[in-house]
Design an enzyme around this catalytic site. Structure first.
Site, short mmCIF file in Angstrom:
data_model
loop_
_atom_site.label_atom_id
_atom_site.label_comp_id
_atom_site.label_asym_id
_atom_site.label_seq_id
_atom_site.Cartn_x
_atom_site.Cartn_y
_atom_site.Cartn_z
N ASP A 233 -24.39 13.61 -5.62
CA ASP A 233 -25.08 14.67 -6.35
C ASP A 233 -26.59 14.54 -6.36
O ASP A 233 -27.29 15.45 -6.75
CB ASP A 233 -24.59 14.65 -7.79
CG ASP A 233 -24.06 15.97 -8.25
OD1 ASP A 233 -24.12 16.93 -7.47
OD2 ASP A 233 -23.58 16.07 -9.38
N GLY A 234 -27.13 13.37 -6.01
CA GLY A 234 -28.56 13.13 -6.10
C GLY A 234 -28.80 11.68 -6.45
O GLY A 234 -28.07 10.78 -6.01
N ALA B 10 -27.17 6.12 -6.86
CA ALA B 10 -26.67 7.44 -6.46
C ALA B 10 -26.05 8.12 -7.68
O ALA B 10 -25.54 7.45 -8.58
CB ALA B 10 -25.63 7.29 -5.35
N LYS B 11 -26.12 9.44 -7.70
CA LYS B 11 -25.46 10.21 -8.76
C LYS B 11 -24.07 10.61 -8.27
O LYS B 11 -23.94 11.42 -7.35
CB LYS B 11 -26.28 11.44 -9.14
CG LYS B 11 -25.70 12.17 -10.34
CD LYS B 11 -26.55 13.37 -10.73
CE LYS B 11 -26.00 14.01 -12.00
NZ LYS B 11 -24.59 14.43 -11.86
N TRP B 12 -23.05 10.05 -8.88
CA TRP B 12 -21.68 10.25 -8.44
C TRP B 12 -21.11 11.55 -8.98
O TRP B 12 -21.37 11.92 -10.12
CB TRP B 12 -20.81 9.07 -8.89
CG TRP B 12 -21.34 7.79 -8.35
CD1 TRP B 12 -22.27 6.97 -8.94
CD2 TRP B 12 -21.05 7.21 -7.08
NE1 TRP B 12 -22.55 5.91 -8.12
CE2 TRP B 12 -21.81 6.04 -6.97
CE3 TRP B 12 -20.20 7.57 -6.03
CZ2 TRP B 12 -21.77 5.22 -5.86
CZ3 TRP B 12 -20.15 6.76 -4.92
CH2 TRP B 12 -20.92 5.60 -4.84
#
Length: 357
Positions: free
Chosen positions: A175-176, A28-30
């Protein structure tokens, strides 16, 4: 402090791509503060993305890292604040405060967490040249007994699961997705990873602009949306234009210029109290410092379509991207109601690694 990788270290970065590439490690994009943690016994340094120390702002993390990290290591990760089951960047930003007493108060009121996702050094060994897959295994073993607020970031090599995460985790404020080649060495400040972010579009009102730092050309357009009360709220800016286009915009927007701006919806922007009840441009904060926040008011009549990744409360989290003018749209129709709201998802389930249920 004597470690095989010494501070400051600028973290390895990612470049944007449209789709999730195959055959990689996915995370995951933190949405927090990127941080590289150096620990040598009792000494702990938390370095920011720019290399400047963040240590003094997160005393509760210093204690937690001392309890959960190996005695001598360098770990890359993200500092986040969780509120209401999702990431809260506004509350995280408040943690950067010059007053020691305020720092201590916020450490208790909005405690931070650290999500670890890479290992740069362990003991006397640098792992900058170690392939990612091996670094991940070493990190997982090093943090096997870690407890909140220190977490090991969930990761997978299953692209189909990464696609599920991309859709599902957004509701938790993420975030993505970040994709990392399995044989990738760690290269500070190099864009060798890939990030895939959400993108949506919205019709917004252009209600003003700021000049560019280089001279009298448009630096950024100030964007607004109408709320349920009919008030125009400042939601962010659109700023990426070629220099030739910046000059053209000054001429193009001149017929809308309001001088004086007494009748503008944001006319009270210089009044600090007005910012408490409305979102206005020009709010002074510890981030803006002495920066010139003045702007040129425009009649809020022109509509612009922009792309954005996600909202942080009532504003765009990042700078919006220009897509096109919308002369077929009425400014009054540019409301929050058009925005797509992701389904909520509890961040605790993300941090537990339970991304398959």
């Amino acid at each position: 402090m004597e470690l095989p990788v010494m501070p400051p270290v600028k973290p390895m970065l990612a470049k944007s791509v449209k789709t999730i590439p195959p055959d990689m490690q996915y995370e995951a994009k933190w949405d927090g503060f990127r941080a590289v943690v150096h620990r040598d016994g009792d000494e702990i340094v938390i370095g920011s993305r720019t290399g400047k120390p963040l240590t003094r702002y997160f005393p509760e993390l210093v204690a937690a890292l001392a309890e959960n990290l190996p005695g001598r290591c360098v770990v890359d990760g993200e500092i986040v604040v969780v509120h209401g089951g999702r990431l809260d960047f506004d509350r995280l930003s408040e943690r950067i405060h010059p007053a020691e007493s305020r720092v201590r108060t916020l450490a208790e009121r909005t405690p931070a967490s650290f999500v670890a996702f890479d290992l740069l050094a362990l003991g006397d060994t640098s792992h900058l040249d170690t392939p990612l897959a091996e670094r991940r295994a070493l990190l997982a073993e090093a943090l096997r007994a870690a407890r909140p607020p220190v977490h090991l970031a969930p990761a997978t090599t299953d692209r189909e699961l990464a696609l599920v995460w991309f859709d599902r985790y957004e509701g938790a404020g993420l975030d993505g997705v970040v994709a990392k080649p399995l044989d990738l060495p760690y290269r500070p400040d190099a864009r060798l990873m890939f990030k895939i972010k959400h993108e949506r579009t919205a019709d917004v009102v252009v209600a003003g602009y700021r000049f560019h730092k280089s001279g009298p050309v448009v630096g950024s357009l100030l964007l607004g949306l109408y709320d349920d009360t009919g008030a125009l709220q400042h939601v962010g800016v659109c700023a990426a234009f070629p220099m030739k286009r910046r000059a053209e915009l000054v001429t193009e927007l001149e017929p809308l210029r309001m001088d004086p701006a007494d009748a503008h919806p944001w006319a009270a922007w210089t009044d600090a109290h007005a910012h408490e009840s409305s979102r206005l441009p020009g709010a002074v904060s510890r981030w803006t410092g002495k920066k010139d926040l003045s702007w040129t008011a425009l009649r809020p009549e022109r509509v612009l379509e922009v792309a954005y990744d996600h909202m942080e409360g009532t504003r765009f989290r990042h700078t919006a991207q220009f897509r096109r003018w919308r002369p077929d749209r009425a400014a009054a129709d540019c409301t929050y109601a058009q925005l797509d709201e992701p389904v909520g998802y509890d961040l605790s389930e993300v941090l537990s690694g339970d991304g398959t249920g």
